[in-house]
Structure formats: C-alpha cells, structure tokens
Design an enzyme around this catalytic site. Structure first.
Site, PDB file in Angstrom:
ATOM      1  N   TYR A 154      26.385  44.105  39.475  1.00  7.44           N
ATOM      2  CA  TYR A 154      27.658  44.705  39.890  1.00  7.44           C
ATOM      3  C   TYR A 154      27.669  46.210  39.603  1.00  7.44           C
ATOM      4  O   TYR A 154      28.052  47.019  40.455  1.00  7.44           O
ATOM      5  CB  TYR A 154      28.797  44.010  39.150  1.00  7.44           C
ATOM      6  CG  TYR A 154      30.186  44.424  39.573  1.00  7.44           C
ATOM      7  CD1 TYR A 154      30.739  43.953  40.757  1.00  7.44           C
ATOM      8  CD2 TYR A 154      30.952  45.278  38.773  1.00  7.44           C
ATOM      9  CE1 TYR A 154      32.025  44.313  41.139  1.00  7.44           C
ATOM     10  CE2 TYR A 154      32.233  45.641  39.148  1.00  7.44           C
ATOM     11  CZ  TYR A 154      32.761  45.160  40.330  1.00  7.44           C
ATOM     12  OH  TYR A 154      34.034  45.518  40.710  1.00  7.44           O
ATOM     13  N   LYS A 183      27.947  49.267  42.310  1.00  4.81           N
ATOM     14  CA  LYS A 183      29.054  50.224  42.253  1.00  4.81           C
ATOM     15  C   LYS A 183      28.547  51.642  42.009  1.00  4.81           C
ATOM     16  O   LYS A 183      29.120  52.610  42.531  1.00  4.81           O
ATOM     17  CB  LYS A 183      30.049  49.801  41.170  1.00  4.81           C
ATOM     18  CG  LYS A 183      30.788  48.502  41.471  1.00  4.81           C
ATOM     19  CD  LYS A 183      31.578  48.600  42.774  1.00  4.81           C
ATOM     20  CE  LYS A 183      32.414  47.372  43.056  1.00  4.81           C
ATOM     21  NZ  LYS A 183      33.219  47.501  44.294  1.00  4.81           N
TER      22      LYS A 183
END
Length: 249
Positions: free
Chosen positions: A157, A161
C-alpha cells in the site's frame, strides 16, 4: 446546488461508491459538475450517482475494474465518444491487502499495485491527452500519508501511494506547458467505513500520532479536492497536500 455553475464541466471520480471517493463526487457535483461515478460495483457508484441526482445535480455511474488497463481503456473510449472531453479526473480507487513483507503473497502485492497505482497510469493516459490538446484540465491523485512515511505491514500500500506521489510530480512537469494541473492529496486517518472497523486499541494508537487528536472527516478531503479541481487552483500543480491533523509536518 451552488449558483456558480462551472459551465457543465465533466469530472470522473474512481472509487466513488463510498468514503472519500463518494465525498469528492458529491462535492464536485455541488460545484456544478457532471460527475461520472466509477467503482467496481455498479450498485455502490450507482447509489452515489442517484444521491447526486436527487440533490439536483448531474451524474452517471459505471462499473469498472480499475485493476484492468483493458477495462479502463474501453470505458474511456465510450465516455469520450459521449462527452468529447472530461476536464477533471480524480484517481481515488484503492484497496488494502495488509501483511508483513515475509508473509505477503505476491498476488496481494500485485493486486494493490494494479488497483492503486497502475490504474492511475491508465486513466491519465486515456483522459489526459484530450486535456493537453484543449490546454485545460485538472488531475487529482488521492494518495496517503503512508506514501510519505511508510507503515509496517503495508509495504504494498505504501509503495503504491508513494508511487502516486512520484507520478503526480512527474506529470505535473510534463503537462504544465499545456495548462493541465496535476496534484495529490495525502489523507491521514479519516473517519470512513475502513477506519470504523479498526480495533479500539488500534484507534487509540492512531490518535496518539495525530496532534489534533481526532480523525478527519470525509468533508475535509472533499473540500480540498473541490478547490484543487476548480479554476481557483489554476496556478497550483505538482503539490502534495497532507490533510492529516498534523501527522506529517
């Protein structure tokens, strides 16, 4: 609806079925834009579109698996045939598949990268070209403070990002000569379905890292998005705006 109608501008918001994406979609609709609501489930993005219409706005909904470049290219061809020009793109769709690196399945790594990061590449490539030709447009990528700080158990993640932030800064330079702005928002802990399901102990630890000592609201993110997608932000590009209660200073 606001009186300041933005000349029937068309905006596309991914992950618009709930949480931050839904909040952004509703906010852009209240600004007078026609909003194309996208999510994997037609029922979820359809519910958002219906809410916009009930409030007097204009919207439509499309089910798209954003992890598939082929699906994105297909729907973009259809939408550009119908609308000719989509002036605002908000890349918000995202998933989590958390685990420590040595326990993380390759499948879960790829799922998160494809959905959260690669989807941005496909949407921007398809919808950004008409923006550059018309010399106007707003692209907004919804990243995360995790992309700036990292977080144990979220390597996939955080990498996705952080990649969105690098993509934002690079494309801001590429598109600037054509008056197309590219910015990012990095939310902190926001009160959504995802955070409401956290264990109370986890919430307590999270709040201890927030100087304002509270979770943010979806409207905090939607308000920033509304500004960055408006004509008021025409001289703002390549920036990452943390909306996190002071977590990252």
């Amino acid at each position: 609806m606001k009186e300041e109608i933005l000349n029937n501008k068309v905006a596309l918001v991914t992950g618009a079925g709930r949480g931050i994406g839904k909040g952004i979609a509703l906010s852009l609709a209240s600004d007078g834009m026609h909003v194309i609501c996208v999510s994997k489930s037609l029922s979820s993005c359809g519910s958002t579109a219906e809410e916009i219409i009930q409030q007097g706005g204009s919207a439509e909904a499309h089910a798209v698996d954003v992890s598939s470049g082929e699906e994105i290219r297909r729907i973009c061809e259809e939408l550009l045939t119908e609308h000719q020009f989509i002036e605002v793109l908000v890349n918000n769709a995202g998933i989590t598949r958390d685990n420590l690196l040595f326990r993380m399945e390759e499948e879960h790594w790829n799922e998160v990268i494809n959905t959260n990061l690669n989807s941005c590449f496909h949407w921007i490539k398809a919808l950004g070209r008409p923006m550059t030709r018309k010399r106007t447009g707003r692209i907004l990528n919804v990243s995360s403070v995790v992309g700036l700080t990292g977080n144990a158990g979220q390597a996939n993640y955080a990498a996705a990002k952080a990649g969105m932030i690098g993509l934002t800064k690079s494309l801001a330079r590429e598109f600037a000569a054509r008056s197309v702005t590219v910015n990012a928002i990095a939310p902190g802990f926001i009160d959504t379905d995802m955070t409401s399901s956290l264990d109370e102990r986890v919430k307590e630890v999270a709040l201890n890292s927030v100087p304002l000592k509270r979770f943010g609201s979806v409207s905090d993110i939607a308000g920033m998005a509304s500004y960055l997608c408006s004509d008021k932000a025409s001289y703002v590009t390549g920036k990452v705006f943390t909306v996190d209660g002071g977590m990252v200073m």
